[in-house]
Design an enzyme around this catalytic site. Structure first.
Site, short mmCIF file in Angstrom:
data_model
loop_
_atom_site.label_atom_id
_atom_site.label_comp_id
_atom_site.label_asym_id
_atom_site.label_seq_id
_atom_site.Cartn_x
_atom_site.Cartn_y
_atom_site.Cartn_z
N ASN A 1 0.76 8.45 3.37
CA ASN A 1 0.65 7.10 2.83
C ASN A 1 1.90 6.77 2.01
OD1 ASN A 1 -1.04 4.62 1.77
ND2 ASN A 1 -0.19 5.60 -0.05
N GLU A 2 2.74 5.91 2.54
CA GLU A 2 3.87 5.30 1.82
C GLU A 2 5.00 6.27 1.46
OE1 GLU A 2 2.42 2.90 -1.42
OE2 GLU A 2 1.39 1.51 -0.08
N ASP A 3 5.01 7.46 2.04
CA ASP A 3 6.12 8.38 1.73
C ASP A 3 7.44 7.88 2.31
OD1 ASP A 3 4.15 9.82 0.55
OD2 ASP A 3 4.35 11.61 1.80
#
Length: 936
Positions: A448-450
């Site tokens: 998630n959103e890395d």
């Protein structure tokens, strides 16, 4: 499965299991630096240290007031758990003895009789150990099992110090979390507390048998025409066994059985199934599940057995060119059927995970059922939480909820030491194997959103560079996790899976709205745009977006000492307080708090403490001030206003994005997942269901927008024109095509309380095509034909009916709502008729003026709400108004009472019925009613 031996007798010698949560295992715990005589008994198993301390009154409830601050030392301390396993003579024999833990949180050493047998450094990875050499038949009695847990906070900091060259970048929580394979939200998030738990958080057992099944894989492959399917079963085992018996059970009761030889601990068999019963997401079809039994035998004796449910379904992710727009589609097909995915993001149900999965708890089922009842067909398991409990996936399988499954990485730049990557490899392998049989899981995402961290912090990333060794040498080494380790694990253990490197992911940027999925945070975060702009903020699949709102009274009372005194309500203590055995400590506040008399308002210290989002006060105020005239006190009224704004925001997004689902080649938006479905503690957040499982108004907005047939409306105004504005009307139909429909559109002037002429009142819709949105009409509204000024005080209503039955409604209000000249209505409850509860609304201003003129004050009734709880044929609440009503909300503190719909918009002379569960209860008369413009 029973087999005959040479004498014709049936024999079964099954695997025996000693459950570590059973009556034979009494667990104790202590701080590791305490003496053995200071162990305290555990109240349950699985468990964690916070729950045990809380149960014994040794810490205050971290969810109450600001007690979270006062329990931080718990996560910085080492703790020890122990039990004595009772071994009976003759129970073990010459069998294999295997110790299994489904999860230890997080760093731990496990000992049996002072021999270290296991080490844990990953909360998500199940652990097994062969303890055959330690548990002996000739030594019956007690086997002492000890688990020593080490502070994840301390070891995370030590790992950071050992790798100073890595860029420890993250959003939310402490950067040391990146070095620890532990639920990342435990370090605190912008919706949750920092509570670093430890303990045996999932179940454990000792399995005893001459041979044991290690793994069972049921793989299904479905023909393109869906008329046949292959089922391949693979089994691996430990110990001597010569054959496996596989039994395939059909939903209709039919059985298929096959006997296969076991060679080197492995067996495999393939069935061909004609006309399989297919698993579909809800509303698209049924959710039949097959059952596969596996039995392993040696010399006509059964030694182990395993059963697994699965479903036949064919999944596809469609990324094709669009006819009228740039970029590519992003939507899912299930059994060749395109599906618009509407739902929510799922975070863990509790900061203290064992509490949610207790055998006595139904919270998993209740929450998933709420989502399903709310017409949602997808939940995204967010990457900062956990690979969820089996109860979650079982509920999704049964209720037809698709699952978007993140791997557990969120908002950070993760390190890449060899031991760390090996731990991740094991984590991926074990969780893929555990979850792959669930028909509900449709897609896996690496994080998630890395990748957004990488872009924002300008880390090194060359999409064309394919050498993993160079990835490891860059300042974004975690790329090797998402683009090599995880996809290879899926290929090895679940080759049919759909995989995405991350979420959001696609195009040359994670913010590209034309390719892949998008996290749309330019409302609330980012540019903080008006939510009315969601039509311009669409993506091909919007997997995150949201707006904050306050929770229910019950949730607020669980962390604030209540000084709210309402009708028929006495002052009450909080639902959660320190336990009866709690002893005040210099670092722990006593109860009740001296803040008792000054905390019941939206900006109080404790209320602020229970909203972890940055700048939350400013942003809530911004969206409130831009859209509403509102009061900040009393708190319940302010909470209603925040829920109304959240509802308007979410409804606008769903309506506008569904509009872009327009059939083959025009699927410009394939789904929308609101952030977030639930909370892990009582707080102010983006959730649409609060910690007490109370739906907010936005929950009902999603339910209405994801109904089978809906209408959408949008005003198009020309600021330079004096002639008027247009209202575009479209219909969305998730079912089969509908024909011979009637569309009725009305227009109502608010200040003058009268209908206004428009260019279209009633028209015939020959067809509303299936599984897509269709533009229906554009209505011209002339300013000069309206009785109000150009500031636009006209409400538009639309109804779609078939055969005289209304199948969809929509009400469109001029915005912002703060400009509306709403009539002040005072609502009073009456019981004029036997067994009937009524609320009657009076036009306050007109009543006052009429009274001044006539010398008396008559009640000019304009709103009627009634219900007869004793009438079994009643549809529930009956609502009729002579004025437009915005956001009509019903609330009852009795959890047994629930409303089918809430936060309603009412146009004059349109009778609405709302089903109510529990309306026969005496507490129903305490129902509170709120709406925009309600007089005090």
């Amino acid at each position: 499965m029973l087999e005959k031996n040479n004498s014709g007798k049936l024999h079964r010698e099954p695997c025996r299991t000693i459950e570590l949560n059973g009556f034979r295992c009494k667990w104790e715990f202590k701080r590791s630096d305490q003496l053995d005589n200071e162990y305290l008994p555990c109240s349950s198993f699985p468990t964690n240290v916070h729950l045990e301390l809380l149960e014994r009154g040794l810490i205050p409830d971290p969810f109450f007031e600001q007690n979270e601050k006062d329990v931080q030392d718990v996560g910085e301390t080492d703790w020890t758990f122990r039990t004595a396993i009772q071994i009976k003579r003759g129970e073990i024999g010459d069998s294999i003895r295997r110790l299994e833990f489904d999860g230890l949180d997080t760093f731990a050493h496990v000992y049996i009789n002072q021999t270290r047998i296991l080490e844990s450094s990953n909360m998500f990875t199940p652990l097994t150990a062969d303890v055959t050499a330690i548990l002996h038949e000739e030594e019956p009695g007690e086997a002492k099992l000890i688990i020593k847990f080490f502070s994840a906070w301390r070891l995370g900091k030590e790992a950071m110090a050992l790798n100073p060259n890595h860029k420890w970048l993250c959003w939310n929580g402490d950067p040391s979390r990146l070095a620890v394979r532990k639920a990342q939200y435990h370090y605190g998030w912008d919706w949750g507390p920092k509570l670093l738990t430890c303990g045996p958080w999932r179940n454990g057992r000792i399995r005893i048998g001459k041979s044991l099944i290690d793994d069972l894989h049921v793989r299904t492959r479905i023909a393109a025409d869906l008329q046949s399917a292959l089922v391949t079963v693979k089994l691996s085992s430990t110990g001597p066994s010569d054959k496996a018996i596989f039994v395939l059970k059909h939903p209709n009761g039919r059985r298929g059985e096959s006997e296969v030889g076991i060679k080197n601990g492995k067996a495999e068999f393939t069935w061909r199934v004609s006309n399989p019963e297919l698993w579909y997401p809800r509303r698209c079809g049924g959710q039949p599940r097959y059952e596969l039994e596996a039995h392993i035998h040696l010399d006509y004796q059964e030694h182990d057995y395993k059963c697994q449910k699965f479903g036949f379904r064919k999944f596809e992710l469609v990324e094709d060119s669009l006819l009228d727009e740039t970029g590519k589609t992003f939507y899912f097909k299930v059994n060749n059927m395109p599906v618009f995915c509407g739902g929510s993001n799922w975070i863990p149900l509790d900061s203290f995970l064992p509490r949610a999965s207790l055998p006595s708890s139904t919270k998993y089922w209740d929450m998933v059922k709420l989502a399903a009842d709310g017409n949602q067909n997808m939940l995204r398991v967010w990457g900062g939480g956990i690979y969820e409990d089996d109860a979650f996936y079982d509920a999704c399988d049964e209720l037809g909820i698709l699952v978007w499954q993140d791997f557990m990485f969120a908002c950070g730049n993760y390190p890449s030491s060899q031991t760390f990557l090996q731990s991740i490899q094991n984590e991926a392998n074990t969780n893929i194997k555990r979850l792959r049989h669930h028909p509900s899981i449709i897609v896996w995402a690496g994080n998630n959103e890395d990748y957004q961290i990488m872009e924002t912090e300008k880390l090194t990333y060359d999409r064309d560079e394919r050498d993993p060794l160079k990835w490891l040498k860059s300042d974004f080494p975690a790329r090797i996790i998402y683009e090599k380790i995880l996809p290879e694990a899926l290929q090895a253990h679940y080759p049919d899976a759909i995989y995405r490197c991350g979420s959001p992911w696609g195009g040359t940027s994670t913010r590209d709205p034309t390719v892949g999925d998008l996290h749309q945070w330019n409302v609330w975060h980012g540019n903080q745009e008006p939510y009315q702009n969601y039509d311009k903020l669409a993506g091909r699949f919007v997997s995150e977006f949201g707006m904050q709102a306050f929770p229910s009274l019950e949730a607020m009372e669980s962390f604030l000492i209540s000084n709210y005194i309402g009708p028929n309500r006495r002052r009450q203590p909080p639902l959660r307080r320190p336990g009866a055995n709690f002893q005040p400590h210099p670092n722990h506040p006593t109860w009740p708090s001296p803040r008792e008399c000054c905390e019941w308002y939206w900006q109080s210290a404790t209320m602020d403490f229970h909203n972890k989002a940055a700048d939350h006060t400013t942003r809530i105020a911004k969206y409130m001030c831009e859209n509403l005239r509102f009061d900040t006190e009393p708190l319940l009224k302010f909470a209603y206003y925040t829920q109304l704004i959240q509802s308007e925001c979410i409804s606008s997004a769903f309506s506008q994005w569904k509009r872009k689902w327009q059939g083959k080649g025009r699927e410009a938006c394939g789904g929308a997942l609101v952030w977030q479905l639930n909370d892990c503690w009582p707080c102010v957040s983006w959730s649409i269901i609060d910690s007490e499982l109370r739906p907010k108004l936005a929950y009902y907005a999603v339910k209405r927008e994801m109904a089978a047939v809906t209408l959408g409306m949008k005003r198009i105004e020309d600021s330079e024109s004096l002639t008027g504005y247009r209202v575009q009307v479209w219909g969305s139909n998730f079912g089969p095509a509908l024909t011979d429909l009637e569309l009725i559109i009305t227009s109502w002037d608010i200040p003058w309380n009268k209908e206004t002429p428009i260019s279209l009142w009633k028209t015939v819709i020959s067809e509303l095509e299936g599984n897509q949105s269709t533009e229906l009409r554009t209505v011209e509204v002339d300013w000069f034909l309206q009785t109000s000024s150009r500031t636009n005080q006209t409400v538009m209503g639309a109804q779609l009916s078939k055969g005289g039955h209304i199948i969809a409604r929509q009400v469109n209000w001029p915005e912002p709502l703060k400009y509306l000249c709403l009539v002040k209505i005072k609502l009073e409850q009456t019981c004029a008729e036997e067994n009937t509860i009524k609320w009657v609304g009076h036009d306050v201003e007109r009543s006052r003026k009429r009274g001044q003129r006539d010398g008396e004050t008559p009640n000019l009734d304009v709103l009627w709400i009634s219900i007869n709880p004793t009438d079994k044929s009643s549809k529930g609440l009956r609502i009729l108004s002579h004025l437009p009503i915005k956001g009509l909300m019903f609330v009852n503190d009795d959890k047994r009472i629930s409303f089918e719909d809430n936060g309603l918009d009412i146009i004059p002379h349109d009778t609405i019925h709302v089903s109510v569960r529990g309306c026969e209860l005496p507490t129903f008369k305490d129902t509170r009613v709120a709406f925009l413009g309600q007089a005090d």
